[in-house]
Design a protein around this motif. Structure first.
Motif, mmCIF file in Angstrom:
data_model
loop_
_atom_site.group_PDB
_atom_site.id
_atom_site.type_symbol
_atom_site.label_atom_id
_atom_site.label_comp_id
_atom_site.label_asym_id
_atom_site.label_seq_id
_atom_site.Cartn_x
_atom_site.Cartn_y
_atom_site.Cartn_z
ATOM 1 N N THR A 138 7.514 -3.533 -1.365
ATOM 2 C CA THR A 138 7.991 -2.499 -0.884
ATOM 3 C C THR A 138 6.845 -1.445 -0.251
ATOM 4 O OG1 THR A 138 8.605 -1.464 -2.534
ATOM 5 C CG2 THR A 138 10.370 -2.769 -1.500
ATOM 6 N N ARG A 139 5.740 -1.592 -1.037
ATOM 7 C CA ARG A 139 4.634 -0.779 -0.906
ATOM 8 C C ARG A 139 4.118 -0.997 0.460
ATOM 9 N NH1 ARG A 139 2.729 3.875 -2.143
ATOM 10 N NH2 ARG A 139 0.531 3.009 -2.569
ATOM 11 N N TYR A 140 3.856 -2.148 0.741
ATOM 12 C CA TYR A 140 3.481 -2.386 2.162
ATOM 13 C C TYR A 140 4.494 -2.993 3.105
ATOM 14 C CZ TYR A 140 2.194 -6.988 -0.340
ATOM 15 O OH TYR A 140 2.368 -8.324 -0.955
ATOM 16 N N GLU A 141 5.813 -2.964 2.891
ATOM 17 C CA GLU A 141 7.116 -2.845 3.657
ATOM 18 C C GLU A 141 7.371 -4.488 4.179
ATOM 19 O OE1 GLU A 141 6.950 0.547 6.623
ATOM 20 O OE2 GLU A 141 4.790 0.415 6.179
ATOM 21 N N GLY A 142 7.061 -5.386 3.228
ATOM 22 C CA GLY A 142 7.441 -6.723 3.624
ATOM 23 C C GLY A 142 6.807 -7.890 2.868
ATOM 24 N N PRO A 143 6.680 -8.905 3.271
ATOM 25 C CA PRO A 143 6.077 -9.910 2.575
ATOM 26 C C PRO A 143 4.501 -9.790 3.053
ATOM 27 C CG PRO A 143 7.229 -10.672 4.635
ATOM 28 C CD PRO A 143 7.599 -9.426 4.432
ATOM 29 N N GLY A 144 3.821 -10.388 1.853
ATOM 30 C CA GLY A 144 2.237 -10.504 2.389
ATOM 31 C C GLY A 144 1.873 -11.728 1.931
ATOM 32 N N TRP A 145 0.551 -12.140 2.576
ATOM 33 C CA TRP A 145 -0.062 -13.412 2.236
ATOM 34 C C TRP A 145 -1.710 -13.225 2.480
ATOM 35 C CZ3 TRP A 145 3.142 -12.564 6.207
ATOM 36 C CH2 TRP A 145 2.751 -12.685 7.656
ATOM 37 N N THR A 150 -9.140 -12.986 3.890
ATOM 38 C CA THR A 150 -8.356 -12.094 4.607
ATOM 39 C C THR A 150 -6.869 -11.848 3.736
ATOM 40 O OG1 THR A 150 -7.490 -13.823 6.000
ATOM 41 C CG2 THR A 150 -9.427 -12.356 6.592
ATOM 42 N N ALA A 151 -6.125 -10.916 4.308
ATOM 43 C CA ALA A 151 -4.851 -10.639 3.641
ATOM 44 C C ALA A 151 -4.046 -10.238 4.919
ATOM 45 C CB ALA A 151 -4.833 -9.633 2.512
ATOM 46 N N TRP A 152 -2.858 -10.388 4.756
ATOM 47 C CA TRP A 152 -1.929 -10.048 6.034
ATOM 48 C C TRP A 152 -0.455 -9.849 5.442
ATOM 49 C CZ3 TRP A 152 -4.129 -11.510 10.908
ATOM 50 C CH2 TRP A 152 -5.137 -12.424 10.794
ATOM 51 N N ARG A 153 0.097 -8.959 6.320
ATOM 52 C CA ARG A 153 1.618 -8.603 5.860
ATOM 53 C C ARG A 153 2.184 -8.642 7.163
ATOM 54 N NH1 ARG A 153 1.697 -2.077 5.473
ATOM 55 N NH2 ARG A 153 0.138 -1.564 6.989
ATOM 56 N N LEU A 154 3.735 -8.669 6.841
ATOM 57 C CA LEU A 154 4.685 -8.572 8.138
ATOM 58 C C LEU A 154 5.664 -7.227 7.787
ATOM 59 C CD1 LEU A 154 6.187 -11.267 10.301
ATOM 60 C CD2 LEU A 154 7.832 -9.610 9.032
ATOM 61 N N TYR A 155 5.611 -6.571 8.750
ATOM 62 C CA TYR A 155 6.683 -5.384 8.623
ATOM 63 C C TYR A 155 8.062 -5.806 8.611
ATOM 64 C CZ TYR A 155 2.817 -2.340 9.092
ATOM 65 O OH TYR A 155 1.628 -1.474 9.187
ATOM 66 N N ASN A 160 8.888 -6.049 12.930
ATOM 67 C CA ASN A 160 8.480 -7.597 12.799
ATOM 68 C C ASN A 160 7.141 -8.014 13.252
ATOM 69 O OD1 ASN A 160 10.155 -9.720 11.672
ATOM 70 N ND2 ASN A 160 9.281 -10.908 13.205
ATOM 71 N N ALA A 161 6.377 -7.079 12.810
ATOM 72 C CA ALA A 161 4.882 -7.218 13.395
ATOM 73 C C ALA A 161 3.920 -7.824 12.286
ATOM 74 C CB ALA A 161 4.422 -6.078 14.116
ATOM 75 N N VAL A 162 3.065 -8.523 12.600
ATOM 76 C CA VAL A 162 2.055 -8.750 11.640
ATOM 77 C C VAL A 162 0.623 -7.811 11.790
ATOM 78 C CG1 VAL A 162 0.385 -10.698 11.114
ATOM 79 C CG2 VAL A 162 2.655 -11.038 11.973
ATOM 80 N N ASP A 163 0.338 -7.514 10.432
ATOM 81 C CA ASP A 163 -0.733 -6.352 10.265
ATOM 82 C C ASP A 163 -1.760 -7.014 9.265
ATOM 83 O OD1 ASP A 163 -2.428 -4.442 10.425
ATOM 84 O OD2 ASP A 163 -0.954 -2.827 9.457
ATOM 85 N N LEU A 164 -3.017 -6.621 9.071
ATOM 86 C CA LEU A 164 -4.366 -7.147 8.631
ATOM 87 C C LEU A 164 -4.890 -6.145 7.633
ATOM 88 C CD1 LEU A 164 -6.593 -9.291 8.700
ATOM 89 C CD2 LEU A 164 -7.566 -7.996 10.469
ATOM 90 N N TYR A 165 -5.338 -6.981 6.460
ATOM 91 C CA TYR A 165 -6.039 -6.075 5.542
ATOM 92 C C TYR A 165 -7.629 -6.945 5.668
ATOM 93 C CZ TYR A 165 -2.017 -4.103 3.191
ATOM 94 O OH TYR A 165 -0.792 -3.295 2.910
#
Length: 826
Positions: A138-145, A150-155, A160-165
Motif C-alpha cells: 500500500t505504501r507504493y499503491e499497488g504491486p511492484g516488481w 530497475t524497479a517498477w510499480r503499478l498504481y 492503472n499506470a506503470v511507474d519506475l524506480y
C-alpha cells in the motif's frame, strides 16, 4: 525473452531404482549475435507427457557446452543454471520451469533437467541468490516488481499506470521502498522514484484509445492481483480485471508482468476477451525534452526516448525534471502485433493488435546514474556489514548508445525467439560412459591376463625412472618412478614422489608374482618396495596403505625379515597419530584435529601387527578407532561422511581442512566431535563413493580382526546403503548423491573396492543368506567391471580420483586384481 517451445534394508536389492532421472533438451539461438542470459521457459505439461512422474519442485537444471547428445554423454562436468518452478495459475500445481542460459551466435546447447526424490535433490541443489522480487504494498499503491537494475510499480486503481524506480546501487529494494516512514521520493544511496508519469499509461502500460486519447483500465467490476512468482530467475505479477467498461464494451482483461533477472525491462503479456471493436494501446509518457529516438530493430516497432526526464527528488508531487540527468524509457512491440504510432497529450502510443486475444510487449528503462553508488565490500567483512567497503563508481555509466544497444538486443530476441526441443523420449538415469555400453564378456582368468600385460607395459615404461632415484631419496613429493592416475588408454602419468598411493603398484606386482610365479614380478616388486622403505617418519595415516601393500605383502611372499620390520615401523607410526582423548588416529599429524573414513583401511597395518606379534595393543587401538569412526562417520541410514573434526585436547577454534584454514568457534570439550565435512565428495552431507567403499571394506576387516558385533553391524549397514544406491551397471557415480547431475564421473575404483569389501564380508557374515547375497553382489560388480570398464589394453577405465578427472587409477588396478584372485580361488 520467452522461447518458442517445440515439442537392502530388509533384503539386499541388486537393482535399486535410480533416485534421479534426467530429461534432455536442446536450446538453440537462431540469431547471429550472442545471447547472454537468454530467458527460457519449459512447460511442465510437456515434460510430464514424456515423464508422468516428473517432479518440478525437485528439478535441477544443468548444461554443458555440448551441442549434441553424443557430445553431452562424454561431458564430465556440468554447470548448474539457477532455475525455478512456478505455479502461474494458482491451482497449487507447477506450470513452468524457468531458467537463463548463455548462448553464442547460432549456438545449440544441451540442457539437462534432473529430478527425483525431493529430499535427495534438495540435498544437492544449490541455493540461488535472489535476483528478482515482487510484492504488493500500500505504501507504493499497488504491486511492484524488480530486478537488481530497475524497479517498477503499478498504481492499482483507476490510473492503472506503470511507474519506475531508479537504482544507484544494484540490489532489491522494494521492501525498503514500502517500509513505514521511508520516503522513496528522496535521494538516497539505493535509488528512488525518478519518473513522473502524470496522466500517462506509464512505460508498457495498457489502455484503449477512445476519441484519440488513451484511457486506462479504470472502470472495472472487479480488480485482483496475485504474485505468481518471486524468485532467483524471475518474478511474475498477475493482474485480473473483470468487467472493464470501455468504449461502450465490457471485456475481461488479464495482465502478466514478468521481471527476469539482470534485465532493465519487463515483459507485459495481455489477454483480452472480445477485443473486436477496441483499439488497445501501449506506450511511454510524452516528455517534450526527451524526443523519440526511432531505432531500427528488425521485426519490432518501438517507442524510445532518452533525455532529461528524471524528476527532482523531494516532494512526491514534484514535476520538475533535472537538466543534468538522463533517463531512457522504451516500449517494444513485435511487428506482427503492432499498429500505428500515435500521440496524445500524455503519451506516445503504439496500437496493439492481439492475436487470438493475446499480445506481448516489453517495457524498459535505463538511468544514467545507475551504479554510481555500487559498493565493493571487503572480502573479510561480514555480509551484514556492507558499509565496510569502498564505493566503486560505475566504469560503464549508462548512455544513450548503451540503452539503444540493450533495446536492439532485447528486440531481436523478441522477434526471433530461441527454440527449445525436448530430445528425450522418456526420463532415464544419466548414462554411463559411452564406451561401457557394449559389454564384452570376460572370464576372471582373461581379465587377470589382460591386467598382467598392462602391468608389463607399465613396469617397462617406469623401471628406469625408479632406478634413477636411489633408495632413501624418494619421498611423498620428490623422486621418480611412481604414478597414481593415467588415461583411459592405459598410459600412466609420471608424478613427483610416491604420494599416498605408492604402495598399490608394488602390491599389484606382489599379487601378480603370487598368481603367475613369474620372477620378473618379484624383481619389479622388490625394486619399487625398496623406494618406500624407511620413510615412515614422514608419513601420515597412509603409512598403512604405503607399507601394507608393499612391505607386508612382500613379507608374506618372501618371509624376508626386512619387510616385517617395515610393517611394524608403519604400525608404530600410525600409533603416534592416535589420540586417546578421541580414540582416533588423526589422519595428517600428531595431535591433529581430523580423521577421514579412509583411515579405516589403514587400520589393516594394526590388524596385521596384532596377528604377527601377538601384542594386544594393536588390536585395542584398532578396535577403539573403528568404534569411534562408526559413531562419528557413519550416519543412521548407513551413508558415510568423509571427514570429522574434533577438539584434540587444546580447545582450538581454527581448523585446517582441504588445505584451507577455517575459523570454527566452538565449546566442545577435549575429545568431542565438532563438525563433519568432505574433501572429495560433492558436499559435507553427501556420500562420496570411494570413501564409502573404504568403509565397507574397512569395517569388514575390523570385524574380522576383533569380532566386535557393532563393527559387523556397521559393515552390513554401509554395504546395504551402497547396494541400494548402485546404478544399473553396478559401478558407482563418484558421489552416491550426485548420480551424474553435476559430475558425470563413474568411479571404477570405488566399484572394485566395494566389491572386494563385499566378498570379504561374505566370508565373515554369520547369516548364511546374507553372506550369499554379499558374495553375489560382489561377484556381480566385478563381472560388470571386467566386461564394461576393463579396456582391451588391460586398463581399468573411468576411475575418478579427484573430480572431474576420468581415467586409470593405480589403486583401482590393485583392488580389481585382489577381487579377481579372490573369485578365482573361491
Amino acid at each position: 525473452m520467452k522461447c518458442v517451445f517445440v515439442c537392502i534394508a530388509a533384503a539386499l536389492c541388486a537393482y535399486a531404482a535410480p533416485r534421479t532421472k534426467v530429461i534432455k533438451l536442446a536450446v538453440t539461438n537462431p540469431g547471429a549475435s550472442a545471447r547472454p542470459a537468454e530467458d527460457i521457459v519449459v512447460p511442465v505439461a510437456a515434460l510430464k507427457r514424456i515423464a508422468p512422474d516428473f517432479s518440478a519442485n525437485s528439478a535441477i537444471v544443468t548444461t554443458s557446452n555440448a551441442a549434441t547428445l553424443e557430445e553431452d554423454a562424454r561431458t564430465l562436468q556440468t554447470a548448474e543454471l539457477p532455475s525455478q518452478a512456478d505455479d502461474i495459475d494458482g491451482d497449487g500445481k507447477y506450470d513452468e520451469i524457468a531458467f537463463q542460459i548463455d548462448l553464442g551466435p547460432r549456438q545449440t546447447r544441451i540442457v539437462t533437467i534432473a529430478y527425483g526424490d525431493v529430499a535427495s535433490m534438495m540435498r544437492i541443489r544449490s541455493k540461488y541468490p535472489q535476483r528478482t522480487y515482487a510484492k504488493f504494498a500500500t505504501r507504493y499503491e499497488g504491486p511492484g516488481w524488480e530486478s537488481e537494475e530497475t524497479a517498477w510499480r503499478l498504481y492499482f486503481d483507476a490510473r492503472n499506470a506503470v511507474d519506475l524506480y531508479g537504482k544507484r546501487r544494484p540490489g532489491l529494494y522494494l521492501d525498503l521502498f514500502s517500509a513505514p516512514e521511508y520516503v522513496y521520493h528522496q535521494e538516497g544511496p539505493f535509488g528512488r522514484d525518478i519518473y513522473g508519469i502524470g496522466k500517462a499509461l506509464g512505460p508498457a502500460g495498457i489502455g484503449a484509445l477512445v476519441n484519440g486519447k488513451a484511457q486506462s483500465v479504470a472502470e472495472v467490476g472487479d480488480r485482483k492481483w496475485r504474485v505468481a512468482a518471486s524468485g532467483p530467475v524471475r518474478s511474475i505479477v498477475m493482474l485480473d480485471y473483470k468487467g472493464w467498461k470501455i468504449a461502450g464494451k465490457t471485456v475481461d482483461l488479464t495482465s502478466r508482468m514478468t521481471q527476469w533477472a539482470g534485465e532493465h525491462g519487463f515483459e507485459h503479456r495481455i489477454s483480452i476477451s472480445s477485443p473486436d471493436g477496441l483499439t488497445l494501446v501501449t506506450g511511454v509518457p510524452y516528455k517534450p525534452a526527451a524526443p523519440d529516438l526511432k531505432p531500427d530493430i528488425p521485426g519490432i516497432r518501438s517507442l524510445v526516448t532518452w533525455g532529461p526526464q528524471v524528476v527532482l527528488s523531494g516532494n512526491k508531487a514534484q514535476t520538475v525534471d533535472l537538466p543534468d540527468e538522463n533517463l531512457g524509457v522504451a516500449v517494444l512491440v513485435p511487428q506482427a502485433l503492432a499498429g500505428d504510432v500515435l500521440q496524445d497529450d500524455a503519451n506516445r502510443l503504439i496500437v496493439v493488435r492481439p492475436v487470438n486475444g493475446a499480445a506481448e510487449i516489453y517495457g524498459a528503462a535505463m538511468w544514467d546514474r545507475e551504479g554510481t553508488e555500487a559498493l565493493v565490500v571487503k572480502d573479510a567483512a561480514p555480509a551484514d556489514r556492507e558499509h565496510e567497503g569502498t564505493i566503486r563508481p560505475a566504469n560503464r555509466r549508462p548512455t544513450r548508445e548503451r540503452f539503444l544497444a540493450y533495446l536492439d538486443d532485447r528486440g531481436r530476441r523478441m522477434a526471433e525467439p530461441s527454440e527449445v526441443k525436448i530430445l528425450s523420449k522418456s526420463a532415464m538415469p544419466e548414462t554411463a560412459p559411452p564406451d561401457t555400453l557394449s559389454p564384452v564378456h570376460r572370464t576372471y582368468a582373461e581379465a587377470i591376463a589382460l591386467m598382467a600385460k598392462q602391468a608389463d607395459r607399465t613396469a617397462a615404461g617406469f623401471e628406469e625412472l625408479v632406478k634413477a632415484s636411489a633408495p632413501g631419496t624418494v619421498t611423498k613429493s620428490t623422486g621418480h618412478g611412481f604414478f597414481t592416475d593415467g588415461s583411459n588408454d592405459g598410459q600412466y602419468k609420471q608424478q613427483a614422489g610416491y604420494f599416498w598411493t605408492g604402495g598399490f603398484w608394488p602390491g599389484e606386482l606382489w599379487k601378480l608374482f603370487e598368481v603367475t610365479h613369474d620372477p620378473k614380478y618379484k624383481v619389479w616388486a622388490e625394486l619399487w618396495t625398496s623406494r618406500i622403505m624407511g620413510m615412515q617418519p614422514e608419513q601420515n595415516h597412509d603409512t598403512g596403505f604405503l607399507n601394507l601393500y608393499s612391505s607386508v605383502l612382500g613379507y608374506g611372499v618372501t618371509n624376508d625379515a626386512r619387510y616385517r620390520a617395515e610393517g611394524l615401523r608403519a604400525a608404530e607410526r600410525l600409533k603416534e597419530l592416535y589420540n586417546p582423548l578421541t580414540n582416533l588416529a588423526a589422519s595428517w599429524a600428531v595431535r591433529g584435529d581430523d580423521t577421514i573414513i579412509d583411515t579405516m583401511m589403514n587400520l589393516q597395518i594394526w590388524w596385521w601387527a596384532a596377528h604377527e606379534t601377538g601384542d594386544a595393543q594393536w588390536m585395542d587401538l584398532g578396535r577403539k578407532h573403528a568404534l569411534r569412526s562408526a559413531a562419528w562417520l557413519v550416519r543412521a541410514d548407513g551413508s558415510t561422511a568423509q571427514s570429522v573434526h574434533y577438539n584434540p585436547g587444546d580447545n582450538r577454534q581454527t581448523f585446517t581442512s582441504s588445505n584451507k584454514t577455517l575459523d570454527f568457534p566452538n565449546h566442545a570439550a577435549p575429545g568431542e566431535m565438532i563438525f563433519t565435512h568432505t574433501h572429495q565428495g560433492l558436499s559435507a552431507d553427501s556420500t562420496w563413493s570411494r570413501g564409502h567403499a573404504w568403509a565397507v571394506y574397512g569395517f569388514t576387516e575390523a570385524y574380522r580382526a576383533t569380532k566386535e558385533p557393532a563393527l559387523l553391524a556397521t559393515a552390513e549397514k554401509t554395504a546395504a546403503y551402497a547396494l541400494d544406491h548402485l546404478p544399473d551397471d553396478a559401478v558407482p557415480w563418484y558421489d552416491f548423491n550426485d548420480e551424474g547431475v553435476f559430475f558425470r564421473n563413474r568411479d571404477s575404483s570405488s566399484a572394485v573396492i566395494l566389491a572386494d569389501g563385499l566378498l570379504r564380508l561374505s566370508e565373515v557374515e554369520p547369516d548364511r543368506a546374507r553372506a550369499a547375497d554379499f558374495r553375489k553382489e560382489g561377484t556381480r560388480i566385478v563381472q560388470s567391471v571386467i566386461d564394461r570398464y576393463l579396456g582391451a589394453t588391460g586398463a581399468l577405465r573411468h576411475g575418478c580420483g579427484t573430480r572431474p578427472a576420468d581415467g586409470m587409477l593405480v589403486y583401482g588396478d590393485y583392488y580389481l586384481l585382489e577381487s579377481l584372485i579372490w573369485l578365482r580361488d573361491h
